[in-house]
Write a protein that holds these residues in place. Sequence first.
Motif: not given
Length: 237
Positions: A198-227
Motif C-alpha cells: 500500500i505504501q508503495g502504491v501511494r508513493r507511486f500515485a503521489e509521484m505520478a501526480s507531480k510528473e508533468k510528462r504524463v496524464s493519468a487516471t484510475v480505473l477501479q475494477t471489480v470481478g473474479k479478482k475482487g476489488y
Amino acid sequence: MAGVSEIPLAFREVQMNQETWTSVDQYFGDLLIQEDAALQAAVKASEGAGLRPIQVSPAQGKFLHLLARMIGARNILEIGTLGGYSTIWMATALPEGGRVITLELSPAHAEVASQNFIRAGVAHRVELQLGKALETLPQLSAEGRGPFDLIFIDADRPNMPAYFDWALKLARRGSVIIADNVVRKGGVLNANSEDADIQGVRRFAEMASKEKRVSATVLQTVGKKGYDGFVVLLVTA
C-alpha cells in the motif's frame, strides 16, 4: 434522479458481492472475451506448478490486448511475468515483427511462463529476461531497447515508484503505462498502513501526480479478482 422506489426490484435485490462480480465476469467472458485453449492451459499450468493465482483476469487480459492494438504497439515491456498469462494476451496483439520483453525474478515462474509461451505459439514474439527488474531495466536502457509503446507494471508494489521512473526513461511521447493492483481493496486510502504494498502504491500515485510528462487516471475494477484497479498513464512529453 430516480428514487430507490423507482429502481426495479430485480436490480435492487442483486447482491454486490464477490459471487456477483465473478458471475458477471463469467457472463461477459462467455460472450466477449473468447479466452482460447492456450490461455486456459497457461492458467492450469501455473496453478499446477504452485504459482499464486494472481494473474490478470480474462477481462483484464483482453483489455491489455485491445489497448495494444488500439495504439498500434510494436514494442511492449512487462515488469512481472508470473506464468505469462498477461504476456500471451499482449503478444497476440502484436503485428509481425512486434516483441514483448517481460521481466521475471523467479526462475521457477520463468520456466512455467516459457512453456506457456511455446504452447500458445508466441515464443518467437516474447523475450523473457530473468533477474531483478531494477537491475534489468538499466541494462535495457543502456542497450537502447526502448522506447516501448506499452509498458505494463505488475510486480512488487514497494518498488512501483522505481519501476515508474524507469518506465518513463524507456517510454516516448504517446507511450501508455499501465500499473496494476493499485486499489488494494480500498487499502490505498490508509496513509498509516504498515503494508509495504500500500505504501508503495501511494508513493507511486503521489509521484505520478507531480510528473508533468504524463496524464493519468484510475480505473477501479471489480470481478473474479475482487476489488482493485489500474492506473493508466499517457506519456505526453
